[in-house]
Design an enzyme around this catalytic site. Structure first.
Site, PDB file in Angstrom:
ATOM      1  N   LYS A  70      11.423 -18.619  17.121  1.00 43.66           N
ATOM      2  CA  LYS A  70      10.212 -17.823  16.915  1.00 43.66           C
ATOM      3  C   LYS A  70      10.208 -16.551  17.768  1.00 43.66           C
ATOM      4  O   LYS A  70       9.648 -15.535  17.375  1.00 43.66           O
ATOM      5  CB  LYS A  70       8.998 -18.690  17.268  1.00 43.66           C
ATOM      6  CG  LYS A  70       7.652 -18.043  17.008  1.00 43.66           C
ATOM      7  CD  LYS A  70       6.559 -19.055  17.271  1.00 43.66           C
ATOM      8  CE  LYS A  70       5.175 -18.483  17.124  1.00 43.66           C
ATOM      9  NZ  LYS A  70       4.150 -19.531  17.339  1.00 43.66           N
ATOM     10  N   GLU A 101      -3.196 -17.797  15.810  1.00 42.35           N
ATOM     11  CA  GLU A 101      -3.305 -19.105  16.450  1.00 42.35           C
ATOM     12  C   GLU A 101      -4.651 -19.289  17.169  1.00 42.35           C
ATOM     13  O   GLU A 101      -5.302 -20.332  16.981  1.00 42.35           O
ATOM     14  CB  GLU A 101      -2.128 -19.317  17.413  1.00 42.35           C
ATOM     15  CG  GLU A 101      -0.821 -19.545  16.654  1.00 42.35           C
ATOM     16  CD  GLU A 101       0.426 -19.340  17.515  1.00 42.35           C
ATOM     17  OE1 GLU A 101       0.302 -19.234  18.742  1.00 42.35           O
ATOM     18  OE2 GLU A 101       1.530 -19.292  16.934  1.00 42.35           O
ATOM     19  N   ASP A 114       1.332 -25.076  11.915  1.00 45.65           N
ATOM     20  CA  ASP A 114       1.520 -24.420  13.210  1.00 45.65           C
ATOM     21  C   ASP A 114       3.025 -24.327  13.424  1.00 45.65           C
ATOM     22  O   ASP A 114       3.692 -25.329  13.678  1.00 45.65           O
ATOM     23  CB  ASP A 114       0.852 -25.253  14.316  1.00 45.65           C
ATOM     24  CG  ASP A 114       1.161 -24.736  15.726  1.00 45.65           C
ATOM     25  OD1 ASP A 114       1.788 -23.657  15.853  1.00 45.65           O
ATOM     26  OD2 ASP A 114       0.771 -25.418  16.697  1.00 45.65           O
ATOM     27  N   ASP A 150      -3.849 -20.697  25.812  1.00 43.39           N
ATOM     28  CA  ASP A 150      -2.804 -21.457  25.122  1.00 43.39           C
ATOM     29  C   ASP A 150      -1.539 -21.515  25.969  1.00 43.39           C
ATOM     30  O   ASP A 150      -0.797 -20.538  26.075  1.00 43.39           O
ATOM     31  CB  ASP A 150      -2.519 -20.786  23.761  1.00 43.39           C
ATOM     32  CG  ASP A 150      -1.472 -21.544  22.932  1.00 43.39           C
ATOM     33  OD1 ASP A 150      -0.804 -22.448  23.477  1.00 43.39           O
ATOM     34  OD2 ASP A 150      -1.326 -21.221  21.734  1.00 43.39           O
TER      35      ASP A 150
HETATM   36  P1  ADP Z   1       4.364 -24.467  21.559  1.00 40.21           P
HETATM   37  O1  ADP Z   1       3.015 -23.994  21.161  1.00 40.21           O
HETATM   38  O2  ADP Z   1       5.056 -23.526  22.501  1.00 40.21           O
HETATM   39  O3  ADP Z   1       5.219 -24.841  20.417  1.00 40.21           O
HETATM   40  P2  ADP Z   1       3.165 -26.999  22.499  1.00 40.21           P
HETATM   41  O4  ADP Z   1       1.769 -26.568  22.474  1.00 40.21           O
HETATM   42  O5  ADP Z   1       3.578 -28.040  21.538  1.00 40.21           O
HETATM   43  O6  ADP Z   1       4.187 -25.782  22.459  1.00 40.21           O
HETATM   44  O7  ADP Z   1       3.447 -27.496  23.991  1.00 40.21           O
HETATM   45  C1  ADP Z   1       4.633 -28.088  24.341  1.00 40.21           C
HETATM   46  C2  ADP Z   1       4.620 -28.328  25.841  1.00 40.21           C
HETATM   47  O8  ADP Z   1       3.568 -29.226  26.190  1.00 40.21           O
HETATM   48  C3  ADP Z   1       5.911 -28.952  26.336  1.00 40.21           C
HETATM   49  O9  ADP Z   1       6.350 -28.259  27.485  1.00 40.21           O
HETATM   50  C4  ADP Z   1       5.479 -30.368  26.671  1.00 40.21           C
HETATM   51  O10 ADP Z   1       6.268 -30.918  27.709  1.00 40.21           O
HETATM   52  C5  ADP Z   1       4.065 -30.153  27.122  1.00 40.21           C
HETATM   53  N1  ADP Z   1       3.284 -31.407  27.096  1.00 40.21           N
HETATM   54  C6  ADP Z   1       3.081 -32.222  26.034  1.00 40.21           C
HETATM   55  N2  ADP Z   1       2.331 -33.294  26.388  1.00 40.21           N
HETATM   56  C7  ADP Z   1       2.052 -33.135  27.715  1.00 40.21           C
HETATM   57  C8  ADP Z   1       1.334 -33.923  28.697  1.00 40.21           C
HETATM   58  N3  ADP Z   1       0.758 -35.095  28.365  1.00 40.21           N
HETATM   59  N4  ADP Z   1       1.253 -33.459  29.950  1.00 40.21           N
HETATM   60  C9  ADP Z   1       1.833 -32.307  30.285  1.00 40.21           C
HETATM   61  N5  ADP Z   1       2.536 -31.518  29.441  1.00 40.21           N
HETATM   62  C10 ADP Z   1       2.646 -31.945  28.170  1.00 40.21           C
HETATM   63 MG    MG Z   2       1.523 -23.349  20.094  1.00 41.72          MG
END
Ligand code: ADP
Ligand code: MG
Length: 621
Positions: A87, A187, A23, A214
């Site tokens: 990205k 995705e 991912d 998402d």
């Molecule tokens: P992307 O797909 O954009 O790379 P992710 O799916 O990894 O991102 O999401 C990252 C986001 O999720 C960040 O903003 C992070 O702060 C938030 N996040 C991660 N864990 C938690 C949680 N327990 N509660 C709320 N937000 C969270």
């Molecule tokens: Mg993602």
């Protein structure tokens, strides 16, 4: 158990190569595999640490590259040397992003020549492909370290709305990182797979309608998928490319700052304070996903946030995502009640208010049992396992968004692989020459739904040459289309009598955006009536021209056998047909074709009979 084979050429043992699922996220990236023992999809992590690698790259003064958690520390303190959200720039030209550059802290340059964006760091320039390759390299070496084996093959995920250019850029980034990218998958498709949706056996022909919500760090995507017999079709996508968990952090920072009487200007100057507050805000947000009150200190600032306050702060942002869901459903032509399952993806869906709002909107219990940070990578690992041939029960297919074909006589589109065909796919058809002694044939490949190629999009063109001299209609040219699992089309042409062959790989340089595909489909429906009429006319003309040619050949060969009257009548019927062909009236053309046929039939039969009689005479019984 891994399969072991012996390489006959070298005599060495060959272990089945592992294929990882990756991912490559805007905020976070990670890599997963199917665990060899448990057979479960598993995110790869070092003992006692997280599987998540922040998609952040820091270049130190000596241009050494640091990726991940370590690099994230430099986001505020050295913003011009710290790249995040690369990205967003994948496959983009400067024109595509220039109104968004103010949102990024690093420098984007417009290097006119290629017109694809590059990022400037001191005196060096990096393409988004290179930047993504640094993240992929980090993931690859992590995986190798954990698995203690080389990792050279991967399945990488991209957002459903990524166009061909963005997908190709992702593939190139993989290549640059030393990975053979076996497949690029969407995705939301990966996330559905991780929940086992669409994994039922091939025979399951009842379509499943799924919404994948998402909410990541900086982006929000909602995709509506239809799954039939293992085929995932994206019905619609919607979202906001600048809305995510980072915005939750921002509103918390603003809330604390205003309470403490700190202005936004103060924060933009005092980067250390800004960084400190942002990190605390993210911690508070995460903490409040499972608790009701957050309390902490930053130097002498007391930071307090209740769950209720937090929910009030983010309410407008969450509402925005619901508007996108409404639009996505509308675009897919569906009602809320049509959706069978809702899949939650992205770290920000851990926020209870988000979960509740989405669940209320779709009027359903949402799928949230799989770790939302990992779900996409886990699905990619499942796809990788299918590609490795370990899971024969599953048939996972993508489909072509538009029909593919070649130009035939009169500028008609002859479709070899139709829209929504499964990938990989193969089709071939035989064609012939139109002129005596024709030595080459031009093959023009098009994509689109319209009947005339001029209304479709040209993908490639090549010549099949060195066809040996033969009368028109005799050569048998077989044109084959092959779309491999990556969606790359190879077109080949082969003259079957002589074996002359030619082929071309069609790699779309600049892909079509979803809107373009949609517009092309829309066009084809809107113009269907007109297209049918044009096609009928063109076909009539082609048929008329062919009849004229063959009649002419026949006359040349058999002048002596025909009466003067027959010759004169034939000439005038040919002239009438010739004239009809120049007019836009297919019925008239058909009428003249019929007339010429009527006229020539009696003498054609007579001459044929004579020829047969002659042939019989020569034969001794
Ligand atoms: P992307 O797909 O954009 O790379 P992710 O799916 O990894 O991102 O999401 C990252 C986001 O999720 C960040 O903003 C992070 O702060 C938030 N996040 C991660 N864990 C938690 C949680 N327990 N509660 C709320 N937000 C969270
Ligand atoms: Mg993602």
């Amino acid at each position: 158990m891994a399969k072991i084979a012996i390489n006959i050429a070298t005599g060495s043992l060959q272990q089945d190569e592992i294929i990882v699922g990756i991912d490559l996220g805007t905020t976070n990236s990670l890599v997963a595999i199917i665990h060899p023992e448990t057979k479960q999809p598993t995110a790869l992590k070092e003992h006692n640490s997280s599987a998540i690698v922040p998609s952040v790259i820091y270049f130190d003064e000596a241009n050494n590259i640091v990726v991940g958690e370590e690099a994230k520390k430099y986001l505020e303190i050295s913003p011009e040397r710290t790249i995040y959200s690369a990205k967003r720039l994948m496959g983009k030209s400067y024109g595509d992003v220039h109104d968004k550059t103010s949102l990024l802290s690093y420098k984007i340059i417009d290097d006119g020549s290629e017109s694809l964006v590059k990022v400037q760091l001191g005196d060096r320039f990096y393409s988004p492909i290179e930047l993504s390759s640094f993240i992929l390299k980090e993931l690859k070496s992590r995986a190798e370290h954990i698995l203690k084996t080389p990792v050279n093959k991967a399945v990488i995920t991209v957002p459903a709305y990524f166009n061909d250019a963005q997908r190709q850029a992702t593939r190139d980034a993989g290549k640059l990182a030393g990975l053979d990218v076996l497949r690029i998958i969407n995705e939301p498709t990966a996330a559905s797979l991780a929940y086992g949706l669409g994994l039922k056996k091939i025979a399951n022909a009842t379509p499943q309608l799924i919404a994948v919500y998402d909410l990541g760090g900086g982006t929000f995507d909602i995709s509506i998928l239809r799954i039939v017999e293992g085929i995932f079709e994206v019905l619609s996508t919607n979202g906001d490319t600048f809305l995510g968990g980072d915005d939750f952090d921002k509103v918390i920072v603003q809330h604390w700052a205003s309470r403490a009487g700190i202005s936004m200007e103060d924060l933009s100057v005092n980067k250390l304070l800004a960084q400190g507050l942002r990190l605390k805000a993210e911690a508070a947000k995460k903490y409040l996903s499972t608790s009701d009150l957050f309390e902490d200190k930053l130097e002498d600032l007391s930071l307090i946030l209740t769950k209720t306050e937090f929910e009030e702060l983010i309410f407008p942002l969450v509402s925005k995502t619901i508007d996108c869901c409404t639009n996505a459903l509308k675009d897919a032509g569906l009602k809320i009640s049509d959706i069978e399952s809702v899949v939650m993806v992205g770290g920000s869906t851990r926020v209870p208010l988000v979960k509740k709002t989405v669940s209320d909107f779709f009027d359903k219990i949402v799928n949230d049992q799989v770790n939302p940070d990992e779900v996409v990578a886990l699905g990619a690992a499942i796809q990788a396992d299918v590609l490795a041939g370990n899971n024969k029960d599953i048939l996972l297919l993508d489909i072509t968004p538009l029909s593919l074909g070649i130009e035939t006589a009169g500028g008609l589109m002859d479709v070899l692989i139709s829209r929504n065909a499964k990938i990989p796919s193969r089709a071939s058809r035989q064609y012939t020459t139109q002129v005596d002694g024709q030595a080459s044939m031009r093959i023009s490949v098009y994509q689109g739904e319209r009947d005339m190629v001029k209304d479709n999009r040209k993908l490639a063109e090549f010549n099949l040459s060195n066809i040996p001299g033969m009368p028109a209609g005799l050569p048998k040219v077989e044109i084959s289309f092959l779309i491999n699992a990556d969606g790359i089309l190879t077109v080949s042409a082969r003259e079957l009598r002589s074996g002359v062959e030619q082929s071309i790989e069609v790699k779309p340089q600049y892909g079509l955006s979803d809107e373009q595909v949609e517009a092309m489909l829309h066009d084809s429906i809107a113009n269907a009536k007109e297209d049918i009429a044009v096609r009928a006319l063109t076909e009539a003309r082609t048929e008329g021209e062919q009849l004229l040619k063959s009649t002419e050949r026949f006359l040349q060969k058999n002048t002596a056998e025909l009466t003067k009257e027959e010759l004169i009548h034939t000439a005038s019927a040919m002239q009438a047909l010739q004239l009809a062909i120049t007019m836009d009236n297919k019925d008239l053309i058909h009428q003249k074709i019929e007339a010429l046929n009527e006229l020539s039939r009696p003498y054609a039969e007579r001459i044929m009979d004579e020829a047969i009689a002659k042939a019989m005479k020569g034969k001794h019984v």
